[in-house]
Scaffold this motif. Structure first.
Motif, PDB file in Angstrom:
ATOM      1  N   HIS A   6       4.955  -2.158  10.146  1.00  0.00           N
ATOM      2  CA  HIS A   6       3.832  -2.898   9.574  1.00  0.00           C
ATOM      3  C   HIS A   6       3.754  -2.645   8.067  1.00  0.00           C
ATOM      4  O   HIS A   6       3.533  -3.561   7.271  1.00  0.00           O
ATOM      5  N   VAL A   7       3.918  -1.364   7.691  1.00  0.00           N
ATOM      6  CA  VAL A   7       3.904  -0.996   6.275  1.00  0.00           C
ATOM      7  C   VAL A   7       5.060  -1.662   5.547  1.00  0.00           C
ATOM      8  O   VAL A   7       4.900  -2.205   4.447  1.00  0.00           O
ATOM      9  N   LEU A   8       6.254  -1.638   6.168  1.00  0.00           N
ATOM     10  CA  LEU A   8       7.422  -2.263   5.557  1.00  0.00           C
ATOM     11  C   LEU A   8       7.209  -3.765   5.371  1.00  0.00           C
ATOM     12  O   LEU A   8       7.517  -4.330   4.310  1.00  0.00           O
ATOM     13  N   GLU A 118       4.543   4.598  -0.083  1.00  0.00           N
ATOM     14  CA  GLU A 118       4.131   4.536   1.314  1.00  0.00           C
ATOM     15  C   GLU A 118       5.349   4.461   2.243  1.00  0.00           C
ATOM     16  O   GLU A 118       5.387   5.101   3.306  1.00  0.00           O
ATOM     17  N   ILE A 119       6.365   3.711   1.838  1.00  0.00           N
ATOM     18  CA  ILE A 119       7.601   3.640   2.623  1.00  0.00           C
ATOM     19  C   ILE A 119       8.290   4.993   2.656  1.00  0.00           C
ATOM     20  O   ILE A 119       8.785   5.432   3.700  1.00  0.00           O
ATOM     21  N   LEU A 134      15.226  -3.089   2.133  1.00  0.00           N
ATOM     22  CA  LEU A 134      14.519  -4.252   2.674  1.00  0.00           C
ATOM     23  C   LEU A 134      13.259  -4.547   1.874  1.00  0.00           C
ATOM     24  O   LEU A 134      12.938  -5.710   1.594  1.00  0.00           O
ATOM     25  N   SER A 135      12.543  -3.474   1.514  1.00  0.00           N
ATOM     26  CA  SER A 135      11.318  -3.665   0.734  1.00  0.00           C
ATOM     27  C   SER A 135      11.628  -4.282  -0.623  1.00  0.00           C
ATOM     28  O   SER A 135      10.994  -5.260  -1.043  1.00  0.00           O
ATOM     29  N   PHE A 180      -1.669  -0.715   4.443  1.00  0.00           N
ATOM     30  CA  PHE A 180      -1.315   0.595   3.903  1.00  0.00           C
ATOM     31  C   PHE A 180      -2.328   1.647   4.354  1.00  0.00           C
ATOM     32  O   PHE A 180      -3.428   1.335   4.797  1.00  0.00           O
ATOM     33  N   SER A 181      -1.956   2.918   4.172  1.00  0.00           N
ATOM     34  CA  SER A 181      -2.812   4.024   4.592  1.00  0.00           C
ATOM     35  C   SER A 181      -4.117   4.023   3.802  1.00  0.00           C
ATOM     36  O   SER A 181      -4.124   3.797   2.589  1.00  0.00           O
TER      37      SER A 181
END
Length: 398
Positions: A6-8, A118-119, A134-135, A180-181
């Protein structure tokens, strides 16, 4: 694992919209010069301000993210980016400097740095290169799609209409940031002694990193990319307009060609380097390959060769950019990435302020061919110190 992806996914969407907008500034520069009659040397300061703030604020944004959270910082950045484009509805230099310069640059930094860190927190080392690749491929996907969309909007809706529609598109960065967190990354419930000890250890560790020759080789390489890679997307439309009399819409096709190559490089480079190792060799190879292609474009060539050089330059650039965060993690320590990554971008970013205006003067006084030459040479020179250092270390170990 599900939350990691989800973050990615959020990071990819944010990179597409934000970095795609930054890479589309060349389309706006061409429009401002042709339709709004804004002097080229003055409009060149717009990307200079944006890219300088994008780089210089990296370390403060990383610090802010530790005090707040990735979600909070990214949300503020999303609001800045959207507001910046809305402010650019008024095509006056003060509004453009603040909107497309200050707000787009600072907001873009807040969004992308939050995503990268975050990643790094969510993925383990075995998949870290792939995740970052990927990001960061979202950057090139944005460069592939956003310029084409903006060129289409410019033609059908004009400058002001395209600004309003693109602002609406950028508002989608706000819900994307919510994945994100929402917690601070700094540890809680520590005694004063523990905090002091951690601060001392962190200071010593950071000092050892900054005294490492590899770090300064990375700084040199990043400095070269601020001249070559960053400005290539800005000056490619102007070069094609000058040499082939291409319109903004036609030039946007070549930006998409470059971004397609960039996308391929960012996907393939990190994934292959995860399996083969020697990330430094891939990084240096990407810099040199992109530099050679830009040098080739400094000479009069036909349309087919320009297309080939553009896509190969994109591949080399994508390999170099996609590998960079994982390379820093490998060579300087994963625990130091939150310091080394922003610091390297910040220090190198000082050149962003001077780069576009100087290249604009070179283009006016000499030719756009000279600009291509300068950008190509800068990338090749950027690879040499790290390449030589790593080869020396490799031979010594053997």
């Amino acid at each position: 694992m599900k939350r990691s992806f989800h973050v990615l996914g959020s990071s990819i969407i944010l990179n597409i919209l934000v970095k795609g907008s930054l890479k589309s500034l060349g389309i706006f520069l061409l429009e401002l010069r042709k339709q709004q009659n804004i002097d080229p040397s003055l409009s060149a300061w717009i990307p200079a301000i944006a890219y300088t703030l994008f780089a210089l604020l990296s370390s403060p944004v990383a610090w802010l993210r530790d005090r707040w959270s990735s979600r909070a910082v990214s949300l503020v950045g999303s609001i800045f980016v959207s507001s910046g484009f809305l402010l650019a509805y008024m095509p006056t230099l003060p509004a453009l400097y603040i909107g497309l310069g200050v707000l787009l640059g600072s907001g873009g930094c807040m969004v992308t740095i939050s995503g990268s860190l975050e990643i790094n927190r969510m993925f383990k080392s075995g998949k870290l290169g792939m995740a970052h690749g990927l990001s960061l491929a979202g950057n090139t996907a944005g460069g592939l799609v956003v310029p084409a969309i903006l060129a289409f909007l410019m033609e059908d809706w004009g400058y002001k209409g395209s600004i309003l529609l693109h602002t609406g598109l950028l508002l989608h960065t706000i819900p994307a940031s919510l994945f994100f967190s929402s917690e601070r990354t700094g540890k809680k419930s520590k005694t004063e002694t523990e905090v002091k000890k951690e601060n001392v250890d962190e200071k010593e560790s950071t000092q050892s990193v900054f005294s490492n020759p590899k770090f300064w080789c990375f700084i040199w390489g990043q400095a070269s990319t601020t001249i070559g890679y960053t400005n290539f997307g800005l000056y490619l439309p102007l070069h094609l307009n000058s040499v082939l009399d291409y319109s903004g819409k036609e030039a946007a096709i070549f930006l998409s060609v470059f971004s397609f190559g960039d996308f391929v490089g960012r996907i393939s480079g990190p994934s292959i380097s995860d399996k083969t190792g020697f990330r430094w060799a891939w990084y240096c190879g990407g810099l040199i390959l992109a530099g050679i292609m830009m040098l080739a474009m400094a000479f009069k060539v036909n349309l087919f060769l320009i297309s080939v050089y553009t896509v190969v330059a994109g591949v080399g650039s994508g390999i170099m950019v996609g590998i960079y965060p994982a390379l820093l993690s490998d060579e300087l320590g994963a625990d130091q990435l939150s310091h080394t990554y922003p610091a390297s971008i910040t220090v190198a970013g000082l050149l962003n302020l001077a780069g576009p205006p100087i290249l604009a003067q070179v283009s006016e006084m000499v030719s756009s061919y000279a600009v291509m030459f300068v950008m190509g040479v800068s990338l090749i020179l950027g690879a040499l110190p790290l390449l030589m250092l790593m080869l020396i270390h490799t031979f010594r170990r053997e």
